[in-house]
Design a protein around this motif. Structure first.
Motif, PDB file in Angstrom:
ATOM      1  N   VAL A 143      58.876 -12.063 -41.114  1.00 33.54           N
ATOM      2  CA  VAL A 143      58.136 -11.092 -41.918  1.00 33.54           C
ATOM      3  C   VAL A 143      57.473 -10.116 -40.954  1.00 33.54           C
ATOM      4  CG1 VAL A 143      56.214 -10.728 -43.505  1.00 33.54           C
ATOM      5  CG2 VAL A 143      57.750 -12.678 -43.823  1.00 33.54           C
ATOM      6  N   LEU A 144      57.625  -8.816 -41.203  1.00 33.55           N
ATOM      7  CA  LEU A 144      57.062  -7.792 -40.326  1.00 33.55           C
ATOM      8  C   LEU A 144      55.895  -7.115 -41.033  1.00 33.55           C
ATOM      9  CD1 LEU A 144      59.037  -5.300 -38.132  1.00 33.55           C
ATOM     10  CD2 LEU A 144      57.139  -4.486 -39.511  1.00 33.55           C
ATOM     11  N   LYS A 145      54.726  -7.096 -40.364  1.00 29.44           N
ATOM     12  CA  LYS A 145      53.557  -6.397 -40.913  1.00 29.44           C
ATOM     13  C   LYS A 145      53.274  -5.166 -40.060  1.00 29.44           C
ATOM     14  CE  LYS A 145      48.842  -6.984 -42.599  1.00 29.44           C
ATOM     15  NZ  LYS A 145      48.407  -5.651 -42.164  1.00 29.44           N
ATOM     16  N   HIS A 146      53.354  -3.999 -40.710  1.00 24.69           N
ATOM     17  CA  HIS A 146      53.138  -2.729 -40.017  1.00 24.69           C
ATOM     18  C   HIS A 146      52.088  -1.945 -40.788  1.00 24.69           C
ATOM     19  CE1 HIS A 146      54.054   1.645 -39.611  1.00 24.69           C
ATOM     20  NE2 HIS A 146      54.063   1.325 -38.329  1.00 24.69           N
ATOM     21  N   THR A 147      50.997  -1.595 -40.177  1.00 24.45           N
ATOM     22  CA  THR A 147      49.812  -1.020 -40.829  1.00 24.45           C
ATOM     23  C   THR A 147      49.496  -1.859 -42.062  1.00 24.45           C
ATOM     24  OG1 THR A 147      51.061   0.683 -42.080  1.00 24.45           O
ATOM     25  CG2 THR A 147      50.264   1.279 -39.889  1.00 24.45           C
ATOM     26  N   THR A 148      49.586  -1.262 -43.271  1.00 28.32           N
ATOM     27  CA  THR A 148      49.251  -2.024 -44.480  1.00 28.32           C
ATOM     28  C   THR A 148      50.490  -2.458 -45.246  1.00 28.32           C
ATOM     29  OG1 THR A 148      49.032   0.063 -45.706  1.00 28.32           O
ATOM     30  CG2 THR A 148      47.040  -0.848 -44.733  1.00 28.32           C
ATOM     31  N   ARG A 149      51.660  -2.258 -44.685  1.00 32.61           N
ATOM     32  CA  ARG A 149      52.909  -2.614 -45.369  1.00 32.61           C
ATOM     33  C   ARG A 149      53.522  -3.863 -44.756  1.00 32.61           C
ATOM     34  NH1 ARG A 149      57.611   1.094 -47.927  1.00 32.61           N
ATOM     35  NH2 ARG A 149      55.782   1.610 -49.184  1.00 32.61           N
ATOM     36  N   THR A 150      53.940  -4.762 -45.600  1.00 29.17           N
ATOM     37  CA  THR A 150      54.566  -6.015 -45.160  1.00 29.17           C
ATOM     38  C   THR A 150      55.960  -6.106 -45.765  1.00 29.17           C
ATOM     39  OG1 THR A 150      52.410  -7.111 -45.036  1.00 29.17           O
ATOM     40  CG2 THR A 150      54.348  -8.516 -45.091  1.00 29.17           C
ATOM     41  N   ALA A 151      56.949  -6.442 -44.935  1.00 23.71           N
ATOM     42  CA  ALA A 151      58.330  -6.505 -45.413  1.00 23.71           C
ATOM     43  C   ALA A 151      59.086  -7.580 -44.640  1.00 23.71           C
ATOM     44  CB  ALA A 151      59.015  -5.157 -45.234  1.00 23.71           C
ATOM     45  N   LYS A 152      60.140  -8.093 -45.268  1.00 22.50           N
ATOM     46  CA  LYS A 152      61.005  -9.046 -44.571  1.00 22.50           C
ATOM     47  C   LYS A 152      61.895  -8.295 -43.581  1.00 22.50           C
ATOM     48  CE  LYS A 152      61.089 -12.598 -48.123  1.00 22.50           C
ATOM     49  NZ  LYS A 152      61.927 -13.497 -48.962  1.00 22.50           N
ATOM     50  N   ALA A 153      62.215  -8.960 -42.489  1.00 19.00           N
ATOM     51  CA  ALA A 153      63.012  -8.320 -41.438  1.00 19.00           C
ATOM     52  C   ALA A 153      63.919  -9.337 -40.767  1.00 19.00           C
ATOM     53  CB  ALA A 153      62.098  -7.668 -40.399  1.00 19.00           C
ATOM     54  N   MET A 154      64.883  -8.805 -40.027  1.00 17.09           N
ATOM     55  CA  MET A 154      65.790  -9.661 -39.269  1.00 17.09           C
ATOM     56  C   MET A 154      65.942  -9.097 -37.861  1.00 17.09           C
ATOM     57  SD  MET A 154      69.783 -10.647 -39.998  1.00 17.09           S
ATOM     58  CE  MET A 154      70.388  -9.028 -39.551  1.00 17.09           C
ATOM     59  N   VAL A 155      65.977  -9.997 -36.888  1.00 15.91           N
ATOM     60  CA  VAL A 155      66.232  -9.591 -35.502  1.00 15.91           C
ATOM     61  C   VAL A 155      67.731  -9.382 -35.358  1.00 15.91           C
ATOM     62  CG1 VAL A 155      66.035 -10.225 -33.074  1.00 15.91           C
ATOM     63  CG2 VAL A 155      64.245 -10.920 -34.687  1.00 15.91           C
ATOM     64  N   LYS A 156      68.151  -8.129 -35.255  1.00 12.88           N
ATOM     65  CA  LYS A 156      69.585  -7.846 -35.154  1.00 12.88           C
ATOM     66  C   LYS A 156      70.143  -8.288 -33.801  1.00 12.88           C
ATOM     67  CE  LYS A 156      69.989  -3.478 -36.170  1.00 12.88           C
ATOM     68  NZ  LYS A 156      70.697  -2.203 -36.512  1.00 12.88           N
ATOM     69  N   GLU A 157      69.399  -7.929 -32.735  1.00 10.69           N
ATOM     70  CA  GLU A 157      69.857  -8.344 -31.405  1.00 10.69           C
ATOM     71  C   GLU A 157      68.719  -8.316 -30.406  1.00 10.69           C
ATOM     72  OE1 GLU A 157      72.508  -5.625 -29.306  1.00 10.69           O
ATOM     73  OE2 GLU A 157      72.194  -4.155 -30.896  1.00 10.69           O
ATOM     74  N   LEU A 158      68.880  -9.120 -29.377  1.00  7.93           N
ATOM     75  CA  LEU A 158      67.967  -9.117 -28.234  1.00  7.93           C
ATOM     76  C   LEU A 158      68.653  -8.328 -27.128  1.00  7.93           C
ATOM     77  CD1 LEU A 158      65.508 -10.053 -26.576  1.00  7.93           C
ATOM     78  CD2 LEU A 158      66.711 -12.206 -26.134  1.00  7.93           C
ATOM     79  N   ASN A 159      68.123  -7.144 -26.828  1.00  7.41           N
ATOM     80  CA  ASN A 159      68.760  -6.274 -25.840  1.00  7.41           C
ATOM     81  C   ASN A 159      68.577  -6.783 -24.414  1.00  7.41           C
ATOM     82  OD1 ASN A 159      67.399  -4.072 -28.069  1.00  7.41           O
ATOM     83  ND2 ASN A 159      69.612  -4.104 -27.802  1.00  7.41           N
ATOM     84  N   TYR A 160      67.366  -7.198 -24.085  1.00  8.42           N
ATOM     85  CA  TYR A 160      67.116  -7.791 -22.764  1.00  8.42           C
ATOM     86  C   TYR A 160      65.754  -8.465 -22.750  1.00  8.42           C
ATOM     87  CZ  TYR A 160      64.516  -3.383 -21.951  1.00  8.42           C
ATOM     88  OH  TYR A 160      63.656  -2.318 -22.040  1.00  8.42           O
ATOM     89  N   ARG A 161      65.614  -9.384 -21.817  1.00  4.93           N
ATOM     90  CA  ARG A 161      64.323 -10.017 -21.545  1.00  4.93           C
ATOM     91  C   ARG A 161      63.778  -9.403 -20.264  1.00  4.93           C
ATOM     92  NH1 ARG A 161      65.183 -15.833 -21.602  1.00  4.93           N
ATOM     93  NH2 ARG A 161      66.068 -15.558 -19.523  1.00  4.93           N
ATOM     94  N   LEU A 162      62.499  -9.063 -20.250  1.00  6.23           N
ATOM     95  CA  LEU A 162      61.900  -8.366 -19.119  1.00  6.23           C
ATOM     96  C   LEU A 162      61.100  -9.321 -18.251  1.00  6.23           C
ATOM     97  CD1 LEU A 162      61.535  -5.424 -18.022  1.00  6.23           C
ATOM     98  CD2 LEU A 162      59.367  -5.384 -19.252  1.00  6.23           C
ATOM     99  N   ASP A 163      61.362  -9.307 -16.952  1.00  5.59           N
ATOM    100  CA  ASP A 163      60.544 -10.049 -15.995  1.00  5.59           C
ATOM    101  C   ASP A 163      59.362  -9.160 -15.629  1.00  5.59           C
ATOM    102  OD1 ASP A 163      59.354 -11.154 -13.688  1.00  5.59           O
ATOM    103  OD2 ASP A 163      61.227 -12.097 -13.088  1.00  5.59           O
ATOM    104  N   VAL A 164      58.168  -9.519 -16.097  1.00  5.55           N
ATOM    105  CA  VAL A 164      57.023  -8.621 -15.921  1.00  5.55           C
ATOM    106  C   VAL A 164      56.517  -8.606 -14.481  1.00  5.55           C
ATOM    107  CG1 VAL A 164      56.291  -8.860 -18.316  1.00  5.55           C
ATOM    108  CG2 VAL A 164      55.352 -10.393 -16.579  1.00  5.55           C
TER     109      VAL A 164
END
Length: 426
Positions: free
Chosen positions: A343-364
């Motif tokens: 579930v994605l909450k953005h400002t005052t709107r909440t909606a269901k979502a799906m992770v389409k893809e993981l582009n990369y993992r970042l080594d901080v």
């Protein structure tokens, strides 16, 4: 009689490696600015004496959890408030341990300024770099590197300058808008509230002086009008005939400046109207800007509900269901993987979502992008592509931290599992 001047508020977060003195620094700020109660000070002095410590342990003013006092570390984000005649402050004392990186992200996400402490004896450590990168990723506008424990290196100028040179070289790889260095000793109060006589070679301001005078007004986006609607106010039950037909749209201004008479557009309908009144907590106001919470009254009756957005007709946010974003994964219970549903909450709107893809993992630490990564674990950061079930009204996080940020929520447990920053939308 002139009205009292409204003081602005500076939100700042402290970060850095373990035992660099973050809690002691905040305790010193509170103590030297006379912002603690006598009973608090007496309790800290008594605890310090019971432990046989030579000095009053000012870190105890912020390390509120029993586990923190037992271990001598900061675990949770501790919020403290104080004020000087010039400005009000909200402090987020964030953890230094790597396993609590998510707490540091939480504390810095709303900060105007971040203080990264560096132990003068140890220099720039891995966690110092990690927190510096995270503050720039979170677009914290101002960064202060406080070189602490200068008393333990004899207040040597050379030690301080070598740390400045090393950090400046690292910061050149990051997007740092405003970088300041201050040598200090939180234990003894050197350059914390007052300029230190032990470091005559340092010609800059004390830390508190810098916090009081750093310019933050221009950091807020006053160009792009963004008003996410939080609640529709219809007081039908009121016996006041003037309120019987009242219809107001309450929320927090996320960008721009709103005034009565301004033409605005409602999203998602695209209908335009005019603001007739702006009501604040104390009554009508002439203008509203971030981060004020107000109620707007409009000239036309439009079907508006929670999650909708009010903007300018010629300056609208992106309307998108496909998002590219940097995400910090915050839960140890599961990992972020492609095709997972959230579930994605953005400002005052909440909606269901799906992770389409993981582009990369970042080594901080090295800023290396691992494009072969299949998942994100606790405290890991990566770039993802998301698909949302309904349109969101978004800006890039670099343009507006409020309309460019979001959180991901576990559908089953309702726990927050990630914080995200939008980098692109379509």
């Amino acid at each position: 009689m002139a009205a009292p001047k409204q003081m602005d508020i500076l939100r700042f977060a402290t970060a850095g490696s373990v035992d660099d003195g973050k809690s002691t620094l905040i305790g010193r700020l509170l103590y030297d600015s006379k912002s603690i109660f006598e009973d608090q000070l007496e309790s800290v002095e008594r605890t310090s004496a019971d432990r046989g410590e030579e000095y009053t342990n000012l870190a105890l003013l912020t390390d509120g959890l029993r586990a923190e006092r037992e271990q001598g570390i900061t675990i949770d984000v501790a919020y403290r408030y104080f004020a000087t005649p010039r400005r009000k402050f909200i402090i987020a004392d964030t953890p230094g341990h790597i396993q609590y990186t998510r707490n540091m992200v939480t504390g810095a996400s709303t900060a105007d300024l971040a203080i990264i402490l560096v132990d003068a004896r140890k220099g720039i450590l891995e966690q110092s770099r990690r927190h510096a990168f995270l503050t720039t990723l979170l677009k914290v506008p101002h960064l202060v590197v406080a070189v602490n424990k200068m008393d333990l290196v004899g207040y040597e100028q050379g030690t301080y300058e070598s740390i400045v040179d090393e950090f400046t070289a690292f910061a050149s790889k990051l997007d740092v808008a405003d970088l300041t260095f201050i040598p200090l000793s939180a234990l003894h109060g050197d350059n914390v509230v007052e300029r230190s006589v032990n470091m005559p070679w340092y010609e800059g301001p004390s830390l508190l002086h810098h916090l009081e005078h750093v310019h933050i007004a221009s950091d807020r986006n006053l160009i792009d009008v963004r008003f996410p609607v939080q609640y529709v106010i219809r007081p039908h039950a009121s016996t006041d005939p003037e309120l019987h037909d009242y219809r107001g749209y309450a929320g927090q201004v996320a960008g721009g400046v709103l005034k009565p008479g301004d033409e605005v557009v409602h999203l998602p309908s695209g209908l335009t109207t005019t603001i007739t009144h702006i009501d604040g907590p104390g009554g009508p106001v002439d203008e509203a800007f971030a981060p004020m919470s107000v109620t707007l009254r409009l000239a036309d009756e439009i079907d508006i509900s929670r999650g909708d957005m009010i903007a300018r007709p010629n300056n609208r946010p992106e309307v998108a269901q496909d998002l590219d974003a940097m995400v910090c994964w915050m839960t140890p219970d599961r990992q972020l993987t492609p095709r997972m549903k959230v579930v994605l909450k953005h400002t005052t709107r909440t909606a269901k979502a799906m992770v389409k893809e993981l582009n990369y993992r970042l080594d901080v630490n090295t800023l290396h992008r691992d494009e072969s990564a299949q998942s994100l674990g606790l405290n890991e950061i990566g770039r993802v592509s998301l698909r949302v079930t309904q349109p969101l009204f978004v800006d890039d996080y670099a343009r507006n931290r409020l309309t460019g940020g979001f959180i991901l929520i576990d559908e089953a447990t309702n726990n927050t599992v990630a914080a995200g920053m939008i980098t692109g939308a379509k």
